[in-house]
Design a protein around this motif. Structure first.
Motif, PDB file in Angstrom:
ATOM      1  N   LEU A   6       0.843  -1.188   0.000  1.00 37.00           N
ATOM      2  CA  LEU A   6       0.000   0.000   0.000  1.00 37.00           C
ATOM      3  C   LEU A   6       0.878   1.237   0.000  1.00 37.00           C
ATOM      4  N   PRO A   7       0.547   2.270  -0.742  1.00 37.81           N
ATOM      5  CA  PRO A   7       1.371   3.477  -0.761  1.00 37.81           C
ATOM      6  C   PRO A   7       1.362   4.157   0.589  1.00 37.81           C
ATOM      7  N   GLU A   8       2.485   4.824   0.869  1.00 44.10           N
ATOM      8  CA  GLU A   8       2.619   5.553   2.119  1.00 44.10           C
ATOM      9  C   GLU A   8       1.585   6.687   2.169  1.00 44.10           C
ATOM     10  N   PRO A   9       0.945   6.911   3.342  1.00 41.08           N
ATOM     11  CA  PRO A   9      -0.035   7.991   3.429  1.00 41.08           C
ATOM     12  C   PRO A   9       0.581   9.332   3.061  1.00 41.08           C
ATOM     13  N   THR A  10      -0.178  10.128   2.340  1.00 49.17           N
ATOM     14  CA  THR A  10       0.297  11.441   1.947  1.00 49.17           C
ATOM     15  C   THR A  10       0.186  12.415   3.112  1.00 49.17           C
ATOM     16  N   ILE A  11       1.221  13.206   3.333  1.00 47.68           N
ATOM     17  CA  ILE A  11       1.248  14.173   4.426  1.00 47.68           C
ATOM     18  C   ILE A  11       1.379  15.555   3.817  1.00 47.68           C
ATOM     19  N   HIS A  12       0.316  16.356   3.956  1.00 44.58           N
ATOM     20  CA  HIS A  12       0.367  17.709   3.410  1.00 44.58           C
ATOM     21  C   HIS A  12       0.972  18.624   4.475  1.00 44.58           C
ATOM     22  N   SER A  13       2.276  18.765   4.408  1.00 41.92           N
ATOM     23  CA  SER A  13       3.020  19.496   5.430  1.00 41.92           C
ATOM     24  C   SER A  13       2.612  20.964   5.464  1.00 41.92           C
ATOM     25  N   GLY A  81      14.581   6.750   2.943  1.00 44.23           N
ATOM     26  CA  GLY A  81      14.010   8.059   3.204  1.00 44.23           C
ATOM     27  C   GLY A  81      14.526   9.092   2.233  1.00 44.23           C
ATOM     28  N   ARG A  82      13.595   9.735   1.510  1.00 44.46           N
ATOM     29  CA  ARG A  82      13.992  10.708   0.489  1.00 44.46           C
ATOM     30  C   ARG A  82      14.557  11.974   1.111  1.00 44.46           C
ATOM     31  N   LYS A  83      14.006  12.392   2.244  1.00 43.43           N
ATOM     32  CA  LYS A  83      14.553  13.549   2.938  1.00 43.43           C
ATOM     33  C   LYS A  83      15.959  13.260   3.446  1.00 43.43           C
ATOM     34  N   ARG A  84      16.158  12.073   4.012  1.00 41.70           N
ATOM     35  CA  ARG A  84      17.467  11.712   4.553  1.00 41.70           C
ATOM     36  C   ARG A  84      18.535  11.722   3.465  1.00 41.70           C
ATOM     37  N   LEU A  85      18.243  11.120   2.325  1.00 39.38           N
ATOM     38  CA  LEU A  85      19.222  11.095   1.231  1.00 39.38           C
ATOM     39  C   LEU A  85      19.479  12.499   0.694  1.00 39.38           C
ATOM     40  N   LEU A  86      18.439  13.329   0.645  1.00 38.48           N
ATOM     41  CA  LEU A  86      18.609  14.702   0.186  1.00 38.48           C
ATOM     42  C   LEU A  86      19.542  15.470   1.110  1.00 38.48           C
ATOM     43  N   LEU A  87      19.384  15.308   2.411  1.00 38.37           N
ATOM     44  CA  LEU A  87      20.253  15.998   3.366  1.00 38.37           C
ATOM     45  C   LEU A  87      21.700  15.520   3.242  1.00 38.37           C
ATOM     46  N   ILE A  88      21.885  14.213   3.079  1.00 39.11           N
ATOM     47  CA  ILE A  88      23.243  13.685   2.890  1.00 39.11           C
ATOM     48  C   ILE A  88      23.864  14.265   1.625  1.00 39.11           C
ATOM     49  N   GLY A 126      15.323  13.250  -4.593  1.00 38.56           N
ATOM     50  CA  GLY A 126      14.532  13.687  -3.450  1.00 38.56           C
ATOM     51  C   GLY A 126      13.849  15.014  -3.655  1.00 38.56           C
ATOM     52  N   THR A 127      14.504  15.937  -4.355  1.00 41.72           N
ATOM     53  CA  THR A 127      13.894  17.256  -4.551  1.00 41.72           C
ATOM     54  C   THR A 127      12.615  17.165  -5.370  1.00 41.72           C
ATOM     55  N   LEU A 128      12.512  16.167  -6.217  1.00 36.67           N
ATOM     56  CA  LEU A 128      11.284  15.967  -6.991  1.00 36.67           C
ATOM     57  C   LEU A 128      10.325  14.988  -6.303  1.00 36.67           C
ATOM     58  N   GLU A 195       9.532  13.391   6.055  1.00 30.90           N
ATOM     59  CA  GLU A 195      10.171  12.201   5.508  1.00 30.90           C
ATOM     60  C   GLU A 195       9.174  11.429   4.650  1.00 30.90           C
ATOM     61  N   SER A 196       9.682  10.770   3.638  1.00 29.62           N
ATOM     62  CA  SER A 196       8.841   9.992   2.734  1.00 29.62           C
ATOM     63  C   SER A 196       9.619   8.779   2.266  1.00 29.62           C
ATOM     64  N   THR A 197       8.991   7.599   2.352  1.00 30.04           N
ATOM     65  CA  THR A 197       9.603   6.354   1.892  1.00 30.04           C
ATOM     66  C   THR A 197       8.545   5.510   1.187  1.00 30.04           C
ATOM     67  N   ASP A 198       8.991   4.429   0.587  1.00 29.07           N
ATOM     68  CA  ASP A 198       8.096   3.398   0.074  1.00 29.07           C
ATOM     69  C   ASP A 198       8.158   2.245   1.063  1.00 29.07           C
ATOM     70  N   PRO A 199       7.149   2.048   1.914  1.00 30.47           N
ATOM     71  CA  PRO A 199       7.212   1.024   2.967  1.00 30.47           C
ATOM     72  C   PRO A 199       7.450  -0.378   2.446  1.00 30.47           C
ATOM     73  N   GLY A 200       7.024  -0.655   1.234  1.00 32.36           N
ATOM     74  CA  GLY A 200       7.188  -1.997   0.703  1.00 32.36           C
ATOM     75  C   GLY A 200       8.431  -2.186  -0.142  1.00 32.36           C
ATOM     76  N   ALA A 201       9.281  -1.162  -0.249  1.00 36.28           N
ATOM     77  CA  ALA A 201      10.459  -1.254  -1.103  1.00 36.28           C
ATOM     78  C   ALA A 201      11.486  -2.216  -0.513  1.00 36.28           C
ATOM     79  N   SER A 202      12.080  -3.017  -1.375  1.00 42.32           N
ATOM     80  CA  SER A 202      13.144  -3.921  -0.935  1.00 42.32           C
ATOM     81  C   SER A 202      14.394  -3.120  -0.579  1.00 42.32           C
ATOM     82  N   ARG A 203      15.108  -3.589   0.440  1.00 43.58           N
ATOM     83  CA  ARG A 203      16.343  -2.917   0.845  1.00 43.58           C
ATOM     84  C   ARG A 203      17.540  -3.373   0.012  1.00 43.58           C
TER      85      ARG A 203
END
Length: 518
Positions: A6-13, A81-88, A126-128, A195-203
């Motif tokens: 299932l897609p991650e819930p959308t968070i309208h920050s 995490g897209r935010k985490r990778l963007l910060l790195i 991540g920016t997109l 933060e935003s991820t794909d919960p079902g994505a393989s590592r």
């Protein structure tokens, strides 16, 4: 097969616009780094006594590293995490920008810009990809439009900013300036983005897919660059092209067989997505290569400084900004395909006009060409990014944005390599013909042919002759360079027009996905 997550819930920050400012600043740093180097190439060549071919590698190292790794960056963002990778990526870009500023010689430039490209591969997806989960659907076109406008303005303004910094503080300042700006972007994203991820994505990251895709891109770019020196009929260069094809085929075969591929090939079954990638590749090929050629032409042939050359290339920013919202309105009214097609054709027409201005120099003609191509870039920006990133399923947002940026980076890199190869082949041919007509010996003919691509050899030839002969050689070189550059720019323009006319073959209408509702 594993069940679809299932897609991650959308968070309208509530702070999403502040976050977008930081994301746009991060993306603009990447595109400035991509574009500002071309205008300082003549200055660096004189300062470090290196050839154009060596500086092409320094220029292309950034886009090659970013293009080869941005898919992995998108995949890692989906997982960790897209935010985490963007910060790195932002932190890495600030630090890695110090390498070409501090390490002497062309090696420091090439390695440093390659490391900056690695950081860019972590920043761009991540920016997109953070836009869809942070913004409600009705705000996404505006957010994408702002991102694309900032990205294109940064790319168009790169030569001007590079010229200003070089004239005021020296060429190394184009690297120093990245550190405080990356820090500012880091703070904005850290405080405001969610933060935003794909919960079902393989590592699992597909190493075979990463190696084959990066290897294919590297061999193809190496062949385009080294072919200028060895000749494209050389067995070594032909072998490089064949190797690139083999690795590309292996990448596709691997993606079809492995459990968690680097690229989900089902994305390419989406016709609008494939059409958007094609348009984006063509657009960046033309604009990246033409910008590089024009920056060199204005300095080497017309005799302008880095500052003036950069400023002379600014007019396209005006029409990019003016036509950016027009493209968004056209997309809502008629679907994204029409403004994208129109944009690619306008880019080609403007580029062709610029080619005429180069061959028989009149700056007002060049301005017209830049304004027209700016119209094309502006009108297609919003529908292009909205289709490529917001169109696919949200759980594939990182991969989709990664592919979108692969075509951006590799398109620009190949644009530089291919168009410079065309330019130099034409220049060498003309130089050799003129030398033979003048009665020069075979050794002298070979020397003049090599001098077209080797500034150090060209300077040595000039230093060995009297002033009258030097003036004649310089005038002939400028004429040859103008004709070669003009034809190379025209090739880019024709390619864009043809691509725009043929785009419906790839991007067929697909019901609601390409209708006025989008």
């Amino acid at each position: 097969m594993r069940a679809e997550p299932l897609p991650e819930p959308t968070i309208h920050s509530p702070r999403r616009w502040t976050a977008l400012a930081g994301m746009c600043l991060g993306a603009s740093l990447v595109w400035l780094a991509f574009a500002d180097f071309a205008v300082v190439v003549p200055t660096i060549s004189r300062d470090l006594a290196v050839s154009l071919t060596d500086l092409q590698w320094a220029n292309n190292a950034f886009s090659l590293a970013a293009g080869a790794l941005v898919l992995a960056g998108g995949k890692l963002g989906d997982v960790y995490g897209r935010k985490r990778l963007l910060l790195i990526g932002l932190a890495a870009l600030g630090v890695f920008s110090l390498v070409p500023a501090l390490v002497p010689g062309s090696t420091g430039l090439t390695v440093g810009r390659g490391l900056m490209g690695v950081a860019a591969a972590l920043i761009l997806p991540g920016t997109l990809a953070l836009i869809p989960p942070m913004f409600p659907p009705e705000e996404q076109p505006r957010a994408f439009g702002m991102w694309m406008a900032v990205a294109w303005v940064a790319q168009a303004a790169g030569p001007a900013l590079g010229g200003v910094l070089t004239s005021a503080f020296g060429w190394r300042s184009i690297f120093w300036v990245n550190l405080p700006l990356a820090l500012l972007a880091y703070v904005l994203v850290r405080r405001a983005a969610v933060e935003s991820t794909d919960p079902g994505a393989s590592r699992r990251v597909d190493p075979w897919g990463l190696l084959t895709s990066a290897g294919a891109a590297f061999l193809l770019l190496y062949a385009c660059t080294a072919g200028q020196e060895y000749g494209f009929g050389d067995p070594f260069i032909i072998g490089l092209f064949c190797g690139a094809v083999v690795l590309a085929v292996l990448f596709v075969v691997s993606a079809r067989r492995v459990r968690d591929p680097l690229v989900d090939l089902s994305l390419f079954s989406l016709r609008p997505f494939s059409g958007a990638l094609t348009a984006n590749l063509t657009m960046n090929f033309a604009f990246g290569g033409v910008s590089f050629l024009l920056a060199l032409y204005l300095q080497e042939v017309r005799g302008y400084s880095a500052l003036v050359s950069g400023l002379l290339l600014l007019p396209s920013i005006v029409t990019i900004l003016l036509f950016n919202p027009i493209g968004g309105r056209m997309s809502r009214a008629y679907g994204p395909r029409l403004p994208v097609r129109l944009g690619v054709v306008l880019l080609g027409v403007g580029t062709a006009v610029a080619a005429v201005a180069v061959r028989d120099y009149h700056y007002w003609v060049l301005v017209v060409g830049l304004l027209v191509l700016g119209c094309g870039l502006g009108v297609m920006s919003i529908p292009l990014s909205d289709t490529a990133v917001a169109g696919p399923p949200e759980e594939l947002a990182g991969t989709a944005s990664g592919l979108f940026k692969v075509t951006s980076m590799l398109g620009g890199s190949f644009g530089v390599a291919v168009l410079v190869a065309v330019q130099q082949a034409l220049e060498t041919h003309q130089a050799v013909d003129r030398a033979r007509a003048a009665g020069l010996s075979s050794d002298q003919v070979d020397a003049l042919g090599n001098a077209v691509t080797d500034s150090a050899l060209y300077d040595r030839i000039l230093s060995s002759v009297d002033q009258k002969t030097k003036d004649e050689i310089t005038a002939a070189y400028h004429q040859v360079a103008a004709v070669g550059t003009g034809w190379a720019v025209l090739v880019a323009g024709v390619l864009c027009v043809v691509a725009g006319l043929l785009l419906p073959v790839i991007w067929r209408r697909a019901g609601a996905q390409d209708g006025p509702a989008r």
